[in-house]
Design an enzyme around this catalytic site. Structure first.
Site, PDB file in Angstrom:
ATOM      1  N   GLU A  85       0.817  -1.209   0.000  1.00 26.41           N
ATOM      2  CA  GLU A  85       0.000   0.000   0.000  1.00 26.41           C
ATOM      3  C   GLU A  85       0.851   1.260   0.000  1.00 26.41           C
ATOM      4  OE1 GLU A  85      -3.372   2.181   2.800  1.00 26.41           O
ATOM      5  OE2 GLU A  85      -3.178   0.001   2.868  1.00 26.41           O
ATOM      6  N   LYS A 276      -7.097  -0.621  11.618  1.00 27.12           N
ATOM      7  CA  LYS A 276      -6.514  -1.082  10.356  1.00 27.12           C
ATOM      8  C   LYS A 276      -5.279  -0.255  10.026  1.00 27.12           C
ATOM      9  CE  LYS A 276      -5.904  -1.123   5.699  1.00 27.12           C
ATOM     10  NZ  LYS A 276      -5.117  -0.166   4.883  1.00 27.12           N
ATOM     11  N   ASP A 292       4.270 -14.255  11.857  1.00 30.65           N
ATOM     12  CA  ASP A 292       2.949 -14.645  11.362  1.00 30.65           C
ATOM     13  C   ASP A 292       1.962 -13.491  11.544  1.00 30.65           C
ATOM     14  OD1 ASP A 292       0.501 -15.768  10.795  1.00 30.65           O
ATOM     15  OD2 ASP A 292       0.844 -17.606  11.944  1.00 30.65           O
ATOM     16  N   HIS A 389      -2.067  10.764   0.838  1.00 32.17           N
ATOM     17  CA  HIS A 389      -2.194   9.411   0.302  1.00 32.17           C
ATOM     18  C   HIS A 389      -2.209   9.419  -1.226  1.00 32.17           C
ATOM     19  CE1 HIS A 389      -3.426   5.233  -0.019  1.00 32.17           C
ATOM     20  NE2 HIS A 389      -4.385   5.622  -0.834  1.00 32.17           N
TER      21      HIS A 389
END
Length: 434
Positions: A85, A276, A292, A389
């Site tokens: 991202e 998130k 993991d 962004h």
């Protein structure tokens, strides 16, 4: 329509690809070309990657970026981040630079306790099973001695074990709840091996006992990825005056920032997106260090819901003119075992992080999450999230439209100061090509 096959796993890599080409791509060799572009020219290295998982046909790349200038507990780090991202690495880097001149990040590892459970059904009385468990507890621990001796020599091992009566939630359900210390290993295989041995010994002793009434069945033995006592805390703080940003003074910024965090602590729709953003930073470092991320995600989000309502993982406050921003995360990590000694880039990333212990890696990962969260909320309460962004996303739009290097240079210069939107970029490409 797709086709089915028997014995796919027995085919070698080329045979697998040939079958897929015929069965799903109508014999189009472009499929083969795309896959082969991502093979490593070093056959030994490619074989290593092929053997990480099953039915391998190629490598799936993620960019590996670096976020420098992280001052963590008076030690400077350049943090590796594997993520697809745009703007994540840039945001983390900006936050690191911002806080480097304000005392840096401070961390503390609160606990490193990990958990595993033997799940079982029993239709007798609870007291009878508890008395039996207490009578053979030492034997259960002894049964794991061959598995635990190496871990114990490093200071780890089984730290506690108890029988829990869970019949209030499920008829006949009990569990042997075991706590572990696995030192610098994440310890999944170690924990599961111990649990299976405990379950085997428990059943053996139960079957050999004629006094306890009732039937016992072992359902399963498995570690838990919920580790609410394997916790690290990270925080930053400064005088509110040091938070001045563009057209907003430090005091107003701090108040607005704290309000945004309080919203995330009380509104689940916001909390999910808020967290998130934290995991953008966390997962990127987890991937880069061969840990993991799926286990971490599951445990973190369960932790965010521990009081029955999904909440923000971070907190912010203003006390006596001091702004403090902090985070607590459950992180069961390892710096030995698994891919840490196999994957060349994982080894390189751990070297870059100055070969941290598991506790040090917990601190680094928590800081990455906090930095990411600070950058995101800072943007949200000032310029808005899209300005930064979309500027980072600009190259993705240009690549989607197969812009040449010259076109990229011209359009990037054009949008250096202006707002970036997908339509505006597409219009600029079309106008330039006309």
């Amino acid at each position: 329509m797709g086709k089915t096959i028997t014995g796919f796993s027995k085919l070698d890599k080329i045979e697998k690809i040939n079958w897929l080409t015929e069965a799903y791509f109508k014999g189009d060799n472009r499929f083969v070309k795309i896959l082969s572009q991502y093979w490593n020219n070093d056959q030994k290295l490619q074989t290593l990657h092929d053997e990480f998982i099953e039915n391998t046909i190629t490598n799936f790349y993620l960019p590996l970026g670096i976020a420098p200038n992280f001052e963590i507990d008076n030690k400077t780090y350049a943090i590796p981040m594997a993520i697809e991202e745009s703007s994540v690495v840039a945001a983390a880097s900006n936050a690191a630079k911002f806080w480097q001149s304000r005392g840096g990040f401070k961390t503390s590892v609160i606990s490193t306790k990990k958990v595993g459970q033997v799940h079982l059904d029993f239709n007798g009385t609870s007291k009878a099973l508890l008395d039996f468990f207490n009578a053979i507890k030492a034997s259960l621990l002894k049964a794991t001695s061959e598995i635990t001796k190496n871990m114990e020599s490093r200071g780890g091992g089984i730290t506690a074990m108890e029988l829990r009566d869970k019949t209030d939630v499920l008829d006949g359900y009990y569990q042997i709840h075991v706590n572990f210390e696995t030192m610098d290993a994440m310890g999944a295989n170690f924990i599961n091996s111990c649990l299976e041995q405990i379950a085997k010994a428990f059943k053996f002793h139960f079957d050999a006992n004629d006094e306890i009434e009732g039937d016992l069945e072992i359902i399963m033995s498995i570690l838990s990825n919920y580790v609410p006592e394997c916790i690290v805390k990270a925080e930053v703080s400064c005088h509110v005056e040091e938070l001045s940003h563009k057209n907003i003074n430090g005091s107003d910024f701090a108040k607005k920032f704290v309000r945004a965090i309080k919203i995330a602590q009380n509104e689940p729709y916001r909390a999910v997106t808020h967290n998130k953003g934290i995991m953008n930073g966390v997962d990127a470092v987890i991937l880069a260090t061969g840990n993991d991320f799926r286990a971490i995600e599951a445990g973190v989000h369960a932790y965010a819901s521990r009081d029955g309502r999904y909440r923000s993982l971070s907190d912010a406050k203003i006390e006596n003119g001091i702004f403090t921003f902090s985070i607590e995360l459950p992180l069961a990590l390892g710096t030995v075992g698994g891919l840490t000694k196999l994957h060349p880039l994982v080894k390189l990333c751990l070297n870059l992080l100055q070969n941290p212990s598991a506790k040090e890696l917990m601190s680094i990962v928590a800081v990455a999450g906090l930095a990411q969260n600070f950058a995101a909320v800072k943007s949200l309460v000032t310029t808005g999230i899209q300005e930064g962004h979309m500027k980072m996303h600009l190259l993705n739009i240009l690549n989607q439209h197969q812009a040449s290097s010259t076109e990229k240079e011209i359009i990037q210069a054009q949008f250096k100061e202006g707002n970036v939107t997908h339509k505006a970029v597409v219009d600029a490409i079309e106008k330039l090509r006309q």
